[in-house]
Every structure is written in structure tokens, then in C-alpha cells.
Write a protein that holds these residues in place. Sequence first.
Motif, PDB file in Angstrom:
ATOM      1  N   ALA A 108       0.833  -1.207   0.000  1.00 51.91           N
ATOM      2  CA  ALA A 108       0.000   0.000   0.000  1.00 51.91           C
ATOM      3  C   ALA A 108       0.865   1.255   0.000  1.00 51.91           C
ATOM      4  N   GLY A 109       2.026   1.189   0.636  1.00 52.88           N
ATOM      5  CA  GLY A 109       2.925   2.345   0.674  1.00 52.88           C
ATOM      6  C   GLY A 109       3.364   2.794  -0.704  1.00 52.88           C
ATOM      7  N   LEU A 110       3.562   1.853  -1.617  1.00 54.00           N
ATOM      8  CA  LEU A 110       3.944   2.202  -2.980  1.00 54.00           C
ATOM      9  C   LEU A 110       2.796   2.926  -3.672  1.00 54.00           C
ATOM     10  N   HIS A 111       1.593   2.410  -3.526  1.00 54.74           N
ATOM     11  CA  HIS A 111       0.431   3.069  -4.131  1.00 54.74           C
ATOM     12  C   HIS A 111       0.236   4.466  -3.538  1.00 54.74           C
ATOM     13  N   ASP A 112       0.408   4.569  -2.236  1.00 55.00           N
ATOM     14  CA  ASP A 112       0.265   5.869  -1.578  1.00 55.00           C
ATOM     15  C   ASP A 112       1.321   6.857  -2.070  1.00 55.00           C
ATOM     16  N   LEU A 113       2.563   6.388  -2.218  1.00 52.15           N
ATOM     17  CA  LEU A 113       3.631   7.268  -2.701  1.00 52.15           C
ATOM     18  C   LEU A 113       3.337   7.757  -4.110  1.00 52.15           C
ATOM     19  N   LEU A 114       2.886   6.870  -4.979  1.00 51.35           N
ATOM     20  CA  LEU A 114       2.544   7.280  -6.340  1.00 51.35           C
ATOM     21  C   LEU A 114       1.464   8.358  -6.332  1.00 51.35           C
ATOM     22  N   GLU A 115       0.494   8.212  -5.450  1.00 48.14           N
ATOM     23  CA  GLU A 115      -0.555   9.234  -5.341  1.00 48.14           C
ATOM     24  C   GLU A 115       0.016  10.542  -4.797  1.00 48.14           C
ATOM     25  N   GLN A 116       0.896  10.467  -3.804  1.00 49.37           N
ATOM     26  CA  GLN A 116       1.532  11.671  -3.264  1.00 49.37           C
ATOM     27  C   GLN A 116       2.338  12.395  -4.336  1.00 49.37           C
ATOM     28  N   LEU A 117       2.864  11.636  -5.287  1.00 51.03           N
ATOM     29  CA  LEU A 117       3.663  12.217  -6.370  1.00 51.03           C
ATOM     30  C   LEU A 117       2.788  12.773  -7.495  1.00 51.03           C
ATOM     31  N   GLY A 118       1.469  12.643  -7.359  1.00 47.47           N
ATOM     32  CA  GLY A 118       0.551  13.256  -8.314  1.00 47.47           C
ATOM     33  C   GLY A 118      -0.115  12.316  -9.290  1.00 47.47           C
ATOM     34  N   LEU A 119       0.149  11.020  -9.199  1.00 49.28           N
ATOM     35  CA  LEU A 119      -0.492  10.070 -10.107  1.00 49.28           C
ATOM     36  C   LEU A 119      -1.833   9.629  -9.532  1.00 49.28           C
ATOM     37  N   GLU A 120      -2.735   9.243 -10.416  1.00 48.80           N
ATOM     38  CA  GLU A 120      -4.073   8.825 -10.011  1.00 48.80           C
ATOM     39  C   GLU A 120      -4.171   7.305 -10.016  1.00 48.80           C
ATOM     40  N   ARG A 121      -4.756   6.764  -8.942  1.00 51.56           N
ATOM     41  CA  ARG A 121      -4.900   5.313  -8.797  1.00 51.56           C
ATOM     42  C   ARG A 121      -6.161   4.825  -9.503  1.00 51.56           C
TER      43      ARG A 121
END
Length: 135
Positions: free
Chosen positions: A33-46
Amino acid sequence: MANLADEYGTDVEIYIKALTTTIHADTPTGAPAGLHDLLEQLGLERHAYPTGEPLYIWHTVPDHLDSDEQKRLANHAIPALLLAGYTVNCDPEVFDEALYQQAVHRLRPRTARPAPQQPAPAPSPSHSAPARRTP
């Protein structure tokens, strides 16, 4: 749906989806989940498919950004992902060395450790070294 991160054994695969202009970031099945959260923090949409019980999770750059901004966002995410310890592969169509270096430069001041005020003393040798003689 093909998952390139599973296929290539990486944590994140960044590429342009075939027959589209959308930049995708695939993560492996069962990614933390941390990887998905980081990608979202970086501006990408899940995104997840099927909804309700995600079997396939991927991220995209926001569609409302123009193509240059999409590319900038993708390239700026790479150093942060690497710094967090993830393996990242970015398709040459997306990767831009100048944008990547710009992101690295922006991360450096935040991650650089301050230099010690005084150098640490050198350890004393267990035996004395022979004196040097000049010829």
C-alpha cells in the motif's frame, strides 16, 4: 490487461499505453500500500479493475494536464521512487534526462545530510607505523 511490472519484475513500470497518449505506472500484483500511496503523493491517479475487489491496480498521470506536464510529472516521480527503494523502469518515450535531473536536483537539498562541523578523529593505529624516510 497486461501488467508490465509483473512481466518485467520491477516495482514500477512507466510507459505510454498503446494506442493512447496516457502515461501509465504499473505496479506488481500485491504491491505494498505504501507504494500506491507514494505514487498518489507524487501526483499520479490510482485505478483498479475490477472495482470492489482490485485484482489489477495501476496509476496514470492526470488527464487534465497537457502532454509536457504529464511527462514532467512522470519524470519527477522517478527519483522519489528510487530514493524510497523501489525499482523503476521508464520507457524511452516517456523518459527525459533533463526533467529527471531537475527532479534529482530538487530532491538533493531535502535528502542531503549536513556535513559534520568537525571531522571525526581518525582511529589510532594498533601499532605505530614506521617513520617515512626520503632518499
